[in-house]
Design a protein around this motif. Sequence first.
Motif, short mmCIF file in Angstrom:
data_model
loop_
_atom_site.label_atom_id
_atom_site.label_comp_id
_atom_site.label_asym_id
_atom_site.label_seq_id
_atom_site.Cartn_x
_atom_site.Cartn_y
_atom_site.Cartn_z
N ASP A 167 12.46 -10.89 2.15
CA ASP A 167 11.92 -11.60 0.99
C ASP A 167 10.40 -11.48 1.01
O ASP A 167 9.74 -12.19 1.77
N PRO A 168 9.83 -10.59 0.20
CA PRO A 168 8.38 -10.41 0.22
C PRO A 168 7.59 -11.64 -0.23
O PRO A 168 6.39 -11.71 -0.02
N PHE A 169 8.28 -12.62 -0.79
CA PHE A 169 7.60 -13.85 -1.18
C PHE A 169 7.44 -14.81 0.00
O PHE A 169 6.69 -15.77 -0.08
N ALA A 170 8.14 -14.52 1.09
CA ALA A 170 8.01 -15.32 2.31
C ALA A 170 6.82 -14.78 3.11
O ALA A 170 6.72 -13.58 3.36
N PRO A 196 8.34 -9.08 6.99
CA PRO A 196 7.75 -7.74 7.15
C PRO A 196 7.70 -6.93 5.86
O PRO A 196 6.88 -6.03 5.72
N SER A 197 8.54 -7.28 4.90
CA SER A 197 8.51 -6.55 3.63
C SER A 197 7.20 -6.80 2.88
O SER A 197 6.73 -5.94 2.13
N ARG A 198 6.58 -7.95 3.12
CA ARG A 198 5.28 -8.22 2.49
C ARG A 198 4.22 -7.28 3.04
O ARG A 198 3.40 -6.74 2.31
N ARG A 199 4.25 -7.04 4.35
CA ARG A 199 3.29 -6.10 4.95
C ARG A 199 3.54 -4.68 4.45
O ARG A 199 2.60 -3.92 4.25
N LEU A 200 4.81 -4.35 4.23
CA LEU A 200 5.12 -3.03 3.69
C LEU A 200 4.57 -2.90 2.27
O LEU A 200 4.00 -1.86 1.92
N LEU A 201 4.72 -3.94 1.46
CA LEU A 201 4.15 -3.90 0.10
C LEU A 201 2.63 -3.78 0.15
O LEU A 201 2.04 -3.07 -0.67
N ASP A 202 2.01 -4.46 1.10
CA ASP A 202 0.56 -4.32 1.26
C ASP A 202 0.20 -2.87 1.56
O ASP A 202 -0.76 -2.33 1.03
N ARG A 203 0.97 -2.23 2.44
CA ARG A 203 0.72 -0.83 2.80
C ARG A 203 0.90 0.08 1.59
O ARG A 203 0.07 0.90 1.28
N ILE A 204 2.02 -0.10 0.88
CA ILE A 204 2.31 0.75 -0.27
C ILE A 204 1.29 0.54 -1.38
O ILE A 204 0.90 1.49 -2.06
N THR A 243 -3.17 4.69 0.44
CA THR A 243 -1.77 5.08 0.58
C THR A 243 -1.27 5.76 -0.68
O THR A 243 -0.64 6.82 -0.62
N VAL A 244 -1.54 5.16 -1.83
CA VAL A 244 -1.11 5.74 -3.10
C VAL A 244 -1.65 7.16 -3.24
O VAL A 244 -0.91 8.09 -3.58
N LEU A 245 -2.92 7.34 -2.97
CA LEU A 245 -3.53 8.65 -3.14
C LEU A 245 -3.04 9.66 -2.10
O LEU A 245 -2.81 10.83 -2.42
N ARG A 299 8.92 10.61 0.50
CA ARG A 299 9.19 11.27 -0.78
C ARG A 299 9.84 10.31 -1.78
O ARG A 299 9.65 10.43 -2.98
N SER A 300 10.60 9.35 -1.25
CA SER A 300 11.26 8.40 -2.14
C SER A 300 10.25 7.50 -2.86
O SER A 300 10.59 6.84 -3.85
N LEU A 301 9.01 7.49 -2.40
CA LEU A 301 7.95 6.71 -3.05
C LEU A 301 7.27 7.46 -4.20
O LEU A 301 6.54 6.86 -4.98
N LEU A 302 7.48 8.76 -4.29
CA LEU A 302 6.76 9.56 -5.28
C LEU A 302 7.02 9.11 -6.71
O LEU A 302 6.08 9.00 -7.51
N GLU A 303 8.25 8.83 -7.04
CA GLU A 303 8.56 8.42 -8.41
C GLU A 303 7.92 7.08 -8.78
O GLU A 303 7.22 6.99 -9.79
N PRO A 304 8.11 6.02 -7.97
CA PRO A 304 7.46 4.76 -8.35
C PRO A 304 5.93 4.84 -8.33
O PRO A 304 5.27 4.26 -9.20
#
Length: 122
Positions: free
Chosen positions: A8-11, A15-23, A28-30, A91-96
């Motif tokens: 739950d990234p809202f918690a 760890p998913s919140r840290r992953l969202l921070d990374r993404i 990272t995007v570039l 590679r799965s991140l390329l589309e989003p």
Amino acid sequence: MSALRPYDPFARDCPSRRLLDRIGDRWTVLLITTLEDGPCRFSELLRTVDGISQKMLTQTLRSLEADGLVLRTVHPEIPPRVEYELTDLGRSLLEPLGALIGWATDHMGEVQTSRDAVSATA
């Protein structure tokens, strides 16, 4: 959010919140989109991603490698040749990320108009 999802990234401590921070990090995007066309050497990435420092490039690549998004390959040559490439997970991140970049470039004019209007009234 589905009860079947253990993250739950809202918690705060999830760890998913840290992953969202990374993404969501600009480097990272570039870097992910730069690696779309295949492996690159450090110096190529440094030249392509205008404004990134060597330190930030190193830190970001290490984090992406730790997250399983980028693979670092050292070729046994003299001098050693190191290349970075996307994993299947990366590679799965390329589309989003492509959609996000597309949105930003498509709407930058509107955003700039809004910024200018706010700035003019400040």
